[in-house]
Design a protein around this motif. Structure first.
Motif, PDB file in Angstrom:
ATOM      1  N   TYR A   1      -9.787  13.752   8.772  1.00  0.00           N
ATOM      2  CA  TYR A   1     -10.535  14.447   7.265  1.00  0.00           C
ATOM      3  C   TYR A   1     -10.809  14.644   6.023  1.00  0.00           C
ATOM      4  O   TYR A   1      -9.608  14.967   5.161  1.00  0.00           O
ATOM      5  N   MET A   2     -11.479  13.738   5.536  1.00  0.00           N
ATOM      6  CA  MET A   2     -11.244  13.361   3.587  1.00  0.00           C
ATOM      7  C   MET A   2     -10.224  14.043   3.328  1.00  0.00           C
ATOM      8  O   MET A   2      -9.491  14.128   2.393  1.00  0.00           O
TER       9      MET A   2
ATOM     10  N   LEU B   1      -9.961  20.671  -0.945  1.00  0.00           N
ATOM     11  CA  LEU B   1     -10.807  21.777  -0.410  1.00  0.00           C
ATOM     12  C   LEU B   1     -12.073  21.979  -0.693  1.00  0.00           C
ATOM     13  O   LEU B   1     -12.664  22.073  -0.620  1.00  0.00           O
ATOM     14  N   TRP B   2     -12.176  22.411  -2.654  1.00  0.00           N
ATOM     15  CA  TRP B   2     -13.436  22.435  -3.466  1.00  0.00           C
ATOM     16  C   TRP B   2     -14.676  21.300  -2.596  1.00  0.00           C
ATOM     17  O   TRP B   2     -15.983  22.286  -3.093  1.00  0.00           O
ATOM     18  N   PHE B   3     -14.277  20.118  -2.566  1.00  0.00           N
ATOM     19  CA  PHE B   3     -14.957  19.425  -2.955  1.00  0.00           C
ATOM     20  C   PHE B   3     -15.756  19.282  -1.147  1.00  0.00           C
ATOM     21  O   PHE B   3     -17.278  19.695  -0.764  1.00  0.00           O
TER      22      PHE B   3
ATOM     23  N   ILE C   1     -20.405  20.252  -0.657  1.00  0.00           N
ATOM     24  CA  ILE C   1     -21.173  19.662   0.000  1.00  0.00           C
ATOM     25  C   ILE C   1     -21.941  20.428   0.885  1.00  0.00           C
ATOM     26  O   ILE C   1     -22.236  20.130   0.858  1.00  0.00           O
ATOM     27  N   TYR C   2     -20.906  21.835   1.215  1.00  0.00           N
ATOM     28  CA  TYR C   2     -22.209  23.087   2.564  1.00  0.00           C
ATOM     29  C   TYR C   2     -22.458  23.890   0.784  1.00  0.00           C
ATOM     30  O   TYR C   2     -23.750  23.790   1.306  1.00  0.00           O
ATOM     31  N   LEU C   3     -22.502  23.919  -0.381  1.00  0.00           N
ATOM     32  CA  LEU C   3     -23.571  24.459  -0.805  1.00  0.00           C
ATOM     33  C   LEU C   3     -24.101  23.682  -1.377  1.00  0.00           C
ATOM     34  O   LEU C   3     -25.247  24.250  -0.749  1.00  0.00           O
ATOM     35  N   LEU C   4     -24.109  22.536  -1.680  1.00  0.00           N
ATOM     36  CA  LEU C   4     -25.247  21.394  -1.621  1.00  0.00           C
ATOM     37  C   LEU C   4     -26.932  21.751  -0.399  1.00  0.00           C
ATOM     38  O   LEU C   4     -27.174  21.438  -1.017  1.00  0.00           O
ATOM     39  N   LEU C   5     -25.693  21.524   0.628  1.00  0.00           N
ATOM     40  CA  LEU C   5     -26.956  21.674   1.742  1.00  0.00           C
ATOM     41  C   LEU C   5     -27.735  23.168   1.646  1.00  0.00           C
ATOM     42  O   LEU C   5     -28.889  22.566   2.190  1.00  0.00           O
ATOM     43  N   VAL C   6     -26.962  23.765   1.046  1.00  0.00           N
ATOM     44  CA  VAL C   6     -27.723  25.428   1.168  1.00  0.00           C
ATOM     45  C   VAL C   6     -28.352  25.334   0.317  1.00  0.00           C
ATOM     46  O   VAL C   6     -29.694  25.101   0.823  1.00  0.00           O
ATOM     47  N   ILE C   7     -28.641  25.062  -1.093  1.00  0.00           N
ATOM     48  CA  ILE C   7     -29.772  24.802  -1.984  1.00  0.00           C
ATOM     49  C   ILE C   7     -30.781  23.536  -1.786  1.00  0.00           C
ATOM     50  O   ILE C   7     -31.685  23.232  -2.117  1.00  0.00           O
ATOM     51  N   VAL C   8     -30.303  22.517  -0.711  1.00  0.00           N
ATOM     52  CA  VAL C   8     -30.873  21.551  -0.399  1.00  0.00           C
ATOM     53  C   VAL C   8     -32.651  22.124  -0.233  1.00  0.00           C
ATOM     54  O   VAL C   8     -33.350  21.812   0.447  1.00  0.00           O
TER      55      VAL C   8
END
Length: 685
Positions: free
Chosen positions: A14-15, A20-22, A26-33
């Motif tokens: 996994y990545m 870890l912040w990256f 991604i999850y933060l961007l998902l919530v925003i989208v």
């Protein structure tokens, strides 16, 4: 070398090398989208005058009231892409993009589920071994498929653009973000292989080949390149998702919702704006049936109009558009959609405001071709008939239309013939009335054409003789039969139609009628669908269905002929596309013609209207060529000797077209299936 075989065999890394912040970004961007999508959807609803709360209640009520219909529709038309698959190039393009994107989304979801749910909480992993290797192989295939599909879409839109394909905003953003997302997905596999070598990399075959190609370019910077590609990949993915509501890909979200609202709708069935019996009970109830402003529509139909994706499939199959009439179903729906969204458009009559011309709505043949093609399930004919209802209520019908309605009121038929002549001609055939034969196998509903049109009478004569030959008893209503009112409803006179329908239903009940036979598809649809919605309870059968049954049972046998004619069949819209009956008439035609049966290019549920539908038989609109002439030309193109049909209106229109054809054209003979069958049995001599 990072070997990921271990005890589990090949497994997911996994990545690697990413902070870890990256991962949490991604999850933060998902919530925003997701929040942005919800906001844009609510704004879209508000723009067309719908509150979110009302809409959600309507959507849930629709799903709860018919869950199986909703499920079937979503599976067939969203997952199965049923209507999209009709056009070969567009089908390959669309299905490839859709299937590839779904596969990539599921693959990404599996990674997230393992890393952040099953492994983190329960120490359970499943992305290992051959399951993982096959998944990697499929994801590489999906990425290549997505790239190929998007390129096909771009070529279709910008290079070989069909004339009917409408414009969509920000299409380049959608295409670009999908291409970058798919390509960087492969590039991730390639750079990860270079940064963290693995011995099973050939399972990610596309990434493996790409790795060999870029290895010299990233030598010494493999890890940094891998991390940079991740950032670009995530940016492309969220650009695509965040702008979906602003691009041509909004239908990915809108389509399933509109299908849930439209599921269970019967093709061609017109909305019942009121019930006459309710009006009789409430003297204050309104008889207004249509609309003059899309803002006056209910929530379901507002959302339906707003769901139009401007793809032009309706326009491509519309016979009115093809023959130069002032109607494009695509442009009509788009005009209503734009007016609905425009706060400055004003209230009141959309015809006075020049949103549409009146000739536009009268050009429609209500054949259902547009509705049958629409992947979003927009009901173009229903919308058009509702606007006709408004024009009728306003008294804005021309002399031809008002004349037909006046003749109906005066003589109980739109052809202007004295009512008492309706059944006099059948006396020579010895056909009894139901008063004389109370319990026949079928009540034979002759219809106005066979009652008053000399040419159409031969259809009824043929049916009578065929059924007598097969031992089937039939009777008529005699002079109690009146027009079924089908054309009346298509002209927008809903109140008059319901009044007539209730009277006819009562007459049939009083006569003890259980089964009705008709050779007119217009009457067939009216009885089997419209009357049923008003409380009728009887079985309705078309003459082609009954004759096909009698052929199958051996009660009618066609004599063997060594030489068969080249015979083709024109599907009446009301029998085929709107009622789903395609096999019965073809079984008769093939029995008559054998190997000589040929299909028209436009046949089955993609048949081309004869030009009489939507009450167009009784009035004229501007056109470059006749619809019937265009249809006859299709029969000429397949070099048919005989053009068979199963509708008196089709027979009349196509024979007129044949008569208007020059002597230098080898025009086919036009005849009803019943006539041809009776001739084969020498019953018409």
């Amino acid at each position: 070398m990072v070997e990921l075989f271990g005890l589990l065999g090949p497994n997911y890394l996994y990545m690697p090398g990413l902070p870890l912040w990256f991962h949490w970004a991604i999850y933060l961007l998902l919530v925003i989208v997701v929040a942005l999508t919800v906001f844009l959807f609510a704004k879209r609803l508000k723009r067309i005058g719908i509150s979110v709360g009302e809409f959600l209640k309507l959507l849930m009520r629709s799903i709860r009231s018919r869950p199986l219909a909703v499920l079937r529709t979503e599976v067939q038309d969203v997952l199965g892409q049923r209507r999209v698959r009709r056009n070969s190039y567009a089908a390959v393009m669309h299905v490839t993009i859709f299937a590839s994107y779904i596969m990539l989304t599921l693959g990404t979801a599996l990674i997230a589920v393992q890393h952040d749910l099953t492994d983190r909480l329960f120490h359970v992993t499943f992305l290992y071994g051959y399951f993982y290797l096959v998944e990697k192989f499929l994801l590489d295939t999906a990425a290549l498929g997505l790239i190929a599909g998007v390129i096909m879409a771009a070529v279709r839109r910008y290079s070989v653009r069909p004339s009917y394909l409408g414009t969509r905003p920000y299409a380049r953003i959608a295409y670009g973000s999908l291409l970058v997302m798919a390509f960087t997905g492969l590039l991730l596999e390639a750079t990860r292989e270079l940064a963290y070598p693995i011995s099973w990399a050939w399972w990610t075959y596309a990434g493996h080949i790409l790795a060999d190609g870029i290895a010299p370019l990233v030598s010494g910077a493999q890890i940094g390149t891998y991390q940079t590609v991740w950032i670009i990949h995530v940016a492309a993915a969220f650009t695509f998702m965040g702008t979906a509501f602003l691009t041509l890909l909004d239908h990915v979200l809108i389509l399933p919702i509109n299908l849930a609202l439209q599921a269970g709708r019967v093709p061609g069935a017109l909305r019942l704006p009121f019930r006459l019996e309710d009006l009789l009970e409430d003297e204050n109830a309104s008889t207004a049936a249509g609309f003059a402003n899309p803002a006056d529509l209910d929530i379901t139909r507002k959302f339906m109009l707003d769901s139009c994706i401007n793809c032009g499939r309706c326009e491509a199959v519309c016979p009115a558009t093809a023959t130069g009439r002032p109607l494009s179903p695509r442009k009509l729906i788009q005009a209503l959609r734009t007016d609905l969204r425009d706060d400055s458009s004003g209230d009141g009559d959309l015809f006075i405001r020049n949103v549409l011309e009146e000739d536009t709505v009268w050009s429609c043949l209500t054949c259902g071709a547009c509705q049958n093609e629409c992947p979003v399930w927009i009901d173009q004919p229903g919308v058009i008939v509702d606007m006709r209802r408004f024009l009728n209520d306003e008294g804005r019908l021309d002399a031809a239309k008002t004349g037909a309605l006046r003749q109906l009121e005066r003589n109980q038929n739109p052809l202007g013939q004295p009512a008492h002549l309706r059944a006099t001609w059948i006396a020579a055939e010895g056909l009894p009335t139901i008063a004389e034969m109370p319990n026949p196998d079928y009540l034979y509903w002759l219809g106005c054409m066979a009652s008053f049109d000399e040419r159409s009478k031969n259809i009824a004569v043929s049916v009578i003789r065929l059924l007598r030959h097969a031992g089937v008893s039939i009777a008529t209503l005699g002079n109690l039969e009146v027009c079924s009112g089908e054309f009346q409803r298509k002209l927008g006179d809903e109140l008059g139609f319901q009044t007539r329908a209730i009277e006819i239903i009562e007459t049939l009940r009083n006569a003890g009628v259980k089964k009705i036979l008709t050779h007119c598809p217009h009457c067939f649809v009216t009885f089997s669908r419209d009357y049923m919605s008003l409380g009728a309870e009887f079985e309705v059968i078309h003459h082609s269905q009954l004759l096909a049954e009698l052929l199958a049972d051996g009660r009618i046998k066609v004599p063997f002929k060594e030489e068969n004619q080249r015979l083709t069949f024109h599907d009446p819209c009301n029998l085929g596309r709107l009622s789903g009956e395609f096999d019965a008439p073809r079984n008769i035609a093939k029995e008559l013609a054998g190997d000589g049966f040929i299909e028209l290019e436009r046949s089955g549920d993609r048949s081309f209207c004869c030009g009489a539908g939507g009450a167009n038989y009784f009035y004229k609109v501007p056109q470059d060529e006749s619809v019937s002439g265009a249809r006859l030309a299709q029969a000429v193109n397949v070099k048919a000797d005989t053009l068979a049909t199963a509708c008196p209106f089709c027979l009349s229109m196509l024979e007129d077209a044949a008569s208007a054809t020059g002597d230098d054209v080898a025009r086919p003979r036009v005849a009803d299936l019943a006539e041809l069958l009776a001739e084969a049995l020498t019953l018409n001599r």
